[in-house]
Design a protein around this motif. Structure first.
Motif, PDB file in Angstrom:
ATOM      1  N   THR A 131       0.814  -1.226   0.000  1.00  0.00           N
ATOM      2  CA  THR A 131       0.000   0.000   0.000  1.00  0.00           C
ATOM      3  C   THR A 131       0.843   1.269   0.000  1.00  0.00           C
ATOM      4  O   THR A 131       0.316   2.356  -0.186  1.00  0.00           O
ATOM      5  CB  THR A 131      -0.929   0.026   1.228  1.00  0.00           C
ATOM      6  OG1 THR A 131      -0.135  -0.110   2.407  1.00  0.00           O
ATOM      7  CG2 THR A 131      -1.943  -1.106   1.159  1.00  0.00           C
ATOM      8  N   THR A 132       2.161   1.128   0.191  1.00  0.00           N
ATOM      9  CA  THR A 132       3.027   2.306   0.146  1.00  0.00           C
ATOM     10  C   THR A 132       3.308   2.670  -1.315  1.00  0.00           C
ATOM     11  O   THR A 132       2.800   2.034  -2.230  1.00  0.00           O
ATOM     12  CB  THR A 132       4.339   2.025   0.888  1.00  0.00           C
ATOM     13  OG1 THR A 132       4.954   0.866   0.293  1.00  0.00           O
ATOM     14  CG2 THR A 132       4.079   1.763   2.356  1.00  0.00           C
ATOM     15  N   SER A 133       4.128   3.690  -1.527  1.00  0.00           N
ATOM     16  CA  SER A 133       4.443   4.119  -2.892  1.00  0.00           C
ATOM     17  C   SER A 133       5.221   3.027  -3.616  1.00  0.00           C
ATOM     18  O   SER A 133       6.410   2.799  -3.353  1.00  0.00           O
ATOM     19  CB  SER A 133       5.278   5.406  -2.859  1.00  0.00           C
ATOM     20  OG  SER A 133       5.618   5.790  -4.166  1.00  0.00           O
ATOM     21  N   ILE A 134       4.554   2.345  -4.524  1.00  0.00           N
ATOM     22  CA  ILE A 134       5.160   1.183  -5.182  1.00  0.00           C
ATOM     23  C   ILE A 134       6.261   1.595  -6.155  1.00  0.00           C
ATOM     24  O   ILE A 134       7.142   0.796  -6.476  1.00  0.00           O
ATOM     25  CB  ILE A 134       4.092   0.354  -5.917  1.00  0.00           C
ATOM     26  CG1 ILE A 134       3.378   1.230  -6.953  1.00  0.00           C
ATOM     27  CG2 ILE A 134       3.088  -0.228  -4.952  1.00  0.00           C
ATOM     28  CD1 ILE A 134       2.405   0.449  -7.803  1.00  0.00           C
ATOM     29  N   LEU A 135       6.247   2.838  -6.629  1.00  0.00           N
ATOM     30  CA  LEU A 135       7.253   3.268  -7.591  1.00  0.00           C
ATOM     31  C   LEU A 135       8.633   3.393  -6.947  1.00  0.00           C
ATOM     32  O   LEU A 135       9.652   3.316  -7.640  1.00  0.00           O
ATOM     33  CB  LEU A 135       6.849   4.606  -8.219  1.00  0.00           C
ATOM     34  CG  LEU A 135       5.525   4.630  -8.984  1.00  0.00           C
ATOM     35  CD1 LEU A 135       5.268   6.023  -9.558  1.00  0.00           C
ATOM     36  CD2 LEU A 135       5.522   3.597 -10.100  1.00  0.00           C
ATOM     37  N   ASP A 136       8.667   3.560  -5.632  1.00  0.00           N
ATOM     38  CA  ASP A 136       9.956   3.715  -4.932  1.00  0.00           C
ATOM     39  C   ASP A 136      10.334   2.462  -4.152  1.00  0.00           C
ATOM     40  O   ASP A 136      11.288   2.490  -3.359  1.00  0.00           O
ATOM     41  CB  ASP A 136       9.886   4.913  -3.971  1.00  0.00           C
ATOM     42  CG  ASP A 136       9.591   6.216  -4.698  1.00  0.00           C
ATOM     43  OD1 ASP A 136      10.135   6.380  -5.808  1.00  0.00           O
ATOM     44  OD2 ASP A 136       8.799   7.021  -4.186  1.00  0.00           O
ATOM     45  N   GLU A 137       9.621   1.373  -4.347  1.00  0.00           N
ATOM     46  CA  GLU A 137       9.852   0.129  -3.601  1.00  0.00           C
ATOM     47  C   GLU A 137      10.805  -0.775  -4.380  1.00  0.00           C
ATOM     48  O   GLU A 137      10.501  -1.184  -5.515  1.00  0.00           O
ATOM     49  CB  GLU A 137       8.520  -0.585  -3.381  1.00  0.00           C
ATOM     50  CG  GLU A 137       8.601  -1.808  -2.500  1.00  0.00           C
ATOM     51  CD  GLU A 137       8.763  -1.456  -1.027  1.00  0.00           C
ATOM     52  OE1 GLU A 137       9.249  -2.327  -0.287  1.00  0.00           O
ATOM     53  OE2 GLU A 137       8.407  -0.328  -0.630  1.00  0.00           O
ATOM     54  N   PRO A 138      11.995  -1.109  -3.828  1.00  0.00           N
ATOM     55  CA  PRO A 138      12.884  -2.044  -4.527  1.00  0.00           C
ATOM     56  C   PRO A 138      12.192  -3.400  -4.715  1.00  0.00           C
ATOM     57  O   PRO A 138      11.575  -3.926  -3.794  1.00  0.00           O
ATOM     58  CB  PRO A 138      14.094  -2.154  -3.593  1.00  0.00           C
ATOM     59  CG  PRO A 138      14.048  -0.909  -2.760  1.00  0.00           C
ATOM     60  CD  PRO A 138      12.591  -0.599  -2.588  1.00  0.00           C
ATOM     61  N   LEU A 139      12.303  -3.959  -5.898  1.00  0.00           N
ATOM     62  CA  LEU A 139      11.595  -5.201  -6.227  1.00  0.00           C
ATOM     63  C   LEU A 139      12.389  -6.401  -5.736  1.00  0.00           C
ATOM     64  O   LEU A 139      13.626  -6.393  -5.716  1.00  0.00           O
ATOM     65  CB  LEU A 139      11.369  -5.287  -7.734  1.00  0.00           C
ATOM     66  CG  LEU A 139      10.517  -4.157  -8.333  1.00  0.00           C
ATOM     67  CD1 LEU A 139      10.407  -4.327  -9.849  1.00  0.00           C
ATOM     68  CD2 LEU A 139       9.129  -4.126  -7.702  1.00  0.00           C
ATOM     69  N   LYS A 140      11.658  -7.449  -5.364  1.00  0.00           N
ATOM     70  CA  LYS A 140      12.267  -8.668  -4.853  1.00  0.00           C
ATOM     71  C   LYS A 140      11.828  -9.867  -5.691  1.00  0.00           C
ATOM     72  O   LYS A 140      10.826  -9.807  -6.411  1.00  0.00           O
ATOM     73  CB  LYS A 140      11.854  -8.894  -3.392  1.00  0.00           C
ATOM     74  CG  LYS A 140      12.286  -7.781  -2.451  1.00  0.00           C
ATOM     75  CD  LYS A 140      11.840  -8.083  -1.025  1.00  0.00           C
ATOM     76  CE  LYS A 140      12.299  -6.975  -0.066  1.00  0.00           C
ATOM     77  NZ  LYS A 140      11.863  -7.237   1.333  1.00  0.00           N
ATOM     78  N   LEU A 141      12.572 -10.944  -5.570  1.00  0.00           N
ATOM     79  CA  LEU A 141      12.220 -12.191  -6.242  1.00  0.00           C
ATOM     80  C   LEU A 141      10.821 -12.633  -5.813  1.00  0.00           C
ATOM     81  O   LEU A 141      10.495 -12.654  -4.629  1.00  0.00           O
ATOM     82  CB  LEU A 141      13.245 -13.277  -5.879  1.00  0.00           C
ATOM     83  CG  LEU A 141      12.919 -14.703  -6.335  1.00  0.00           C
ATOM     84  CD1 LEU A 141      12.925 -14.802  -7.848  1.00  0.00           C
ATOM     85  CD2 LEU A 141      13.899 -15.704  -5.710  1.00  0.00           C
ATOM     86  N   GLY A 142       9.985 -12.966  -6.793  1.00  0.00           N
ATOM     87  CA  GLY A 142       8.639 -13.455  -6.497  1.00  0.00           C
ATOM     88  C   GLY A 142       7.590 -12.372  -6.369  1.00  0.00           C
ATOM     89  O   GLY A 142       6.401 -12.684  -6.200  1.00  0.00           O
TER      90      GLY A 142
END
Length: 608
Positions: free
Chosen positions: A364-375
């Protein structure tokens, strides 16, 4: 009766038996007849194959392609859904608007094609209005059949009768020659169906467990409702003339431009919001407001924008052009450890990431600034073309789920103006008679291909080859019956039964015989057999051939009585949950009404 005629009639009887039994397929029966007729000695091989060179066969194939162009560009769907949606949940109003729309659209594309096109539209409307599909599918099929009475090119039987008139040395039908008969019959059909709908299945089907998700499921699952905005750039707006990269709305205003709508009416199309895209007055911006505290009304005041209403949550009403898909981040993906912005995901794929899920929980946080993880599961939004391309590429992401709306996506969005221009050119050339009808249709096909409304693959796929082979295989019977005297024999038999009662009674006889044949064989094959008989009857009576030929055309499209009379009826059996007797119960009375209307209108508008 001569031996040659007996052989031809025996083959014709065998064809009818196989048509009734539906063993083998109708097109296979037609091929068998083409092979068998030369063995009778009545026709040469060239004559048995003459249907392959008939201009009307090419014309019918070209009309299938033109209809495909109307489908691929969204003209038919947009027109249908817009008019049908205006009915709201009122069943009677829905039936009226549906039948009028199908009658209009079917006047310039095949009856079978227009019914196939409207089935998913009607199913969606039935679900939203909590109506049984069976209450709408029969009106759809009746209107589809009557749409064949709207113009010369609306259905193959019209063209077959037209071709027979030309073959006999008469002038053919004009483009709108059949319209004065079709319009009153459509009005009668609408009035009739408003009463006859009570005879149709009335309980809505219970929804089964759908395997594929819908866009609305994801809107709820990812909490997208309320994040959407649709804003028009007004005159004097500070955004006019600026490029998106100069505005940097994502950082300064907490909104992401995910699509831009430009143009009006059928010229409306969606364009990619690239960094270099320059904004114009009247552009409509589709926004994802990813910061919860942003006030859309404040954004409108600051930039000179007008807020427009939305009819579908998170742009689900635009699902024919843009959509969503769930993509998973796999092992060794270059996205791992980077944010969506750092990976320039939008620039690389033409898709905006509007949702992110870790495990079963949406972030629910700002997804554009969230580092992506496996899966991680990304919910991407954008044009279907880009979604299919990302699915095929599959190195940085793997497609997990594609929504059910993908089946209704438009292959050629934004090409509607060109398809309309090609259609207008077709009608103009046919009405003016500057070139033969078949040449006009081929020109329209080339125009559609030139402007990307269809491609070669979709053009070949759109042609209903079974119908064409059926016509090609049955046309030699007309020649064989003429050469052996079978047509004159049938005309004499008909006149001996009803001839003394006058020409109007002969029209009744022609209509009944044509409709009776349509109970067992397709209306296309029926027209092939009955058109020469009608012309021969007119010659015997020293009367104009046009009322008799017109009666055959109208009766061939009055195939309401059984589900096998026409592919139009066959298409709606499953979606409408109909039985054989549903068609008999509703179709037979209306066939009788059509008979009365035909023998009343034809002598009046086309005198003997």
């Amino acid at each position: 009766m001569t031996t040659d005629l007996a052989l031809v009639l025996a083959l014709l009887g065998a064809a009818i038996v196989m048509f009734v039994a539906n063993r083998p397929r109708m097109d296979a029966v037609a091929v068998i007849m083409m092979v068998a007729l030369p063995f009778t000695g009545v026709l040469t091989v060239s004559e048995a194959l003459s249907g392959l060179s008939d201009p009307n066969v090419v014309l019918i194939a070209a009309l299938f392609i033109i209809g495909e162009g109307l489908v691929r560009t969204g003209i038919a769907q947009r027109l249908g859904e817009r008019i049908v949606a205006r009915a709201g949940g009122n069943e009677a109003r829905l039936i009226v608007l549906l039948m009028v729309t199908v009658g209009l659209v079917g006047s310039v594309m095949s009856s079978t094609g227009v019914v196939a096109l409207f089935i998913p539209v009607v199913l969606r409307v039935a679900r939203s209005a909590d109506l049984a599909p069976g209450r709408l599918m029969m009106p759809l099929s009746v209107a589809g059949l009557i749409s064949g009475m709207m113009t010369l090119v609306a259905t193959p039987p019209n063209l077959i009768v037209h071709s027979e008139l030309l073959r006999q040395g008469f002038e053919g039908f004009g483009f709108f020659a059949i319209t004065p008969f079709g319009v009153p019959l459509l009005v009668l059909a609408i009035v009739y169906m408003l009463f006859a709908r009570r005879l149709l299945p009335g309980k809505p089907k219970k929804a089964g467990g759908a395997v594929r998700p819908h866009l609305s499921d994801w809107v709820e699952e990812y909490g997208l409702a309320g994040r959407e905005g649709r804003l028009r750039i007004e005159p004097g707006s500070s955004l006019i003339g600026h490029r998106l990269k100069d505005l940097n709305l994502r950082s300064t205003s907490g909104v992401n431009v995910i699509a831009i709508e430009r143009g009006r009416g059928f010229a409306r199309h969606l364009i990619r919001p690239l960094a270099q895209t320059q904004l114009h007055e009247g552009d409509i911006l589709f926004l994802d407001v990813f910061v919860p505290t942003i006030d859309i009304d404040d954004v409108c005041r600051r930039f000179g924008l007008a807020r427009l209403p939305l009819s579908g949550a998170y742009f689900t009403d635009r699902s024919q052009e843009i959509g969503m898909a769930e993509m998973m981040v796999p092992v060794e993906s270059s996205l791992i450890g980077r944010t969506v912005v750092e990976a320039r995901f939008r620039s690389e794929t033409d898709l905006a990431v509007v949702g992110l899920k870790r495990g079963r929980k949406a972030v629910t946080t700002s997804i554009l600034d969230e580092p992506l993880k496996l899966g991680d599961t990304l919910l991407v939004f954008g044009p279907w073309r880009a979604i299919r391309a990302l699915q095929a590429e599959g190195s940085d992401t793997i497609a997990l789920n594609l929504p059910a709306e993908l089946d209704d996506a438009l292959p050629a969005p934004g090409r509607a103006p060109y398809a309309l221009a090609a259609l207008a050119l077709l009608v103009g050339l046919m009405v003016s008679g500057v070139v033969p009808n078949v040449q006009a249709a081929l020109i329209a096909c080339l125009v559609m291909g030139l402007f990307g409304c269809v491609d070669m693959t979709s053009a070949y796929r759109s042609i209903h080859w079974q119908s064409l082979v059926l016509i090609v295989g049955m046309l030699p019977f007309s020649l064989a019956l003429q050469k052996t005297g079978g047509v004159d024999l049938a005309a004499d038999a008909l006149l001996s039964v009803v001839g003394d009662a006058g020409p109007r009674a002969v029209l009744v006889g022609i209509f009944i015989v044509t409709a009776a044949f349509s109970l067992f064989i397709s209306n296309t094959a029926t027209a092939v057999l009955m058109a020469p008989v009608a012309v021969a009857v007119a010659v015997e009576l020293h009367a104009s051939p046009y009322p008799f030929a017109m009666t055959v055309a109208l009766a061939a499209s009055s195939a309401f009585m059984t589900p096998v009379s026409s592919p139009v009826n066959t298409l709606v059996i499953g979606p409408g949950d109909y039985t054989f007797m549903d068609f008999v119960r509703v179709g037979v009375p209306f066939a009788a009404i059509s008979l009365v209307a035909t023998v009343t209108l034809v002598p009046w508008l086309s005198p003997f």
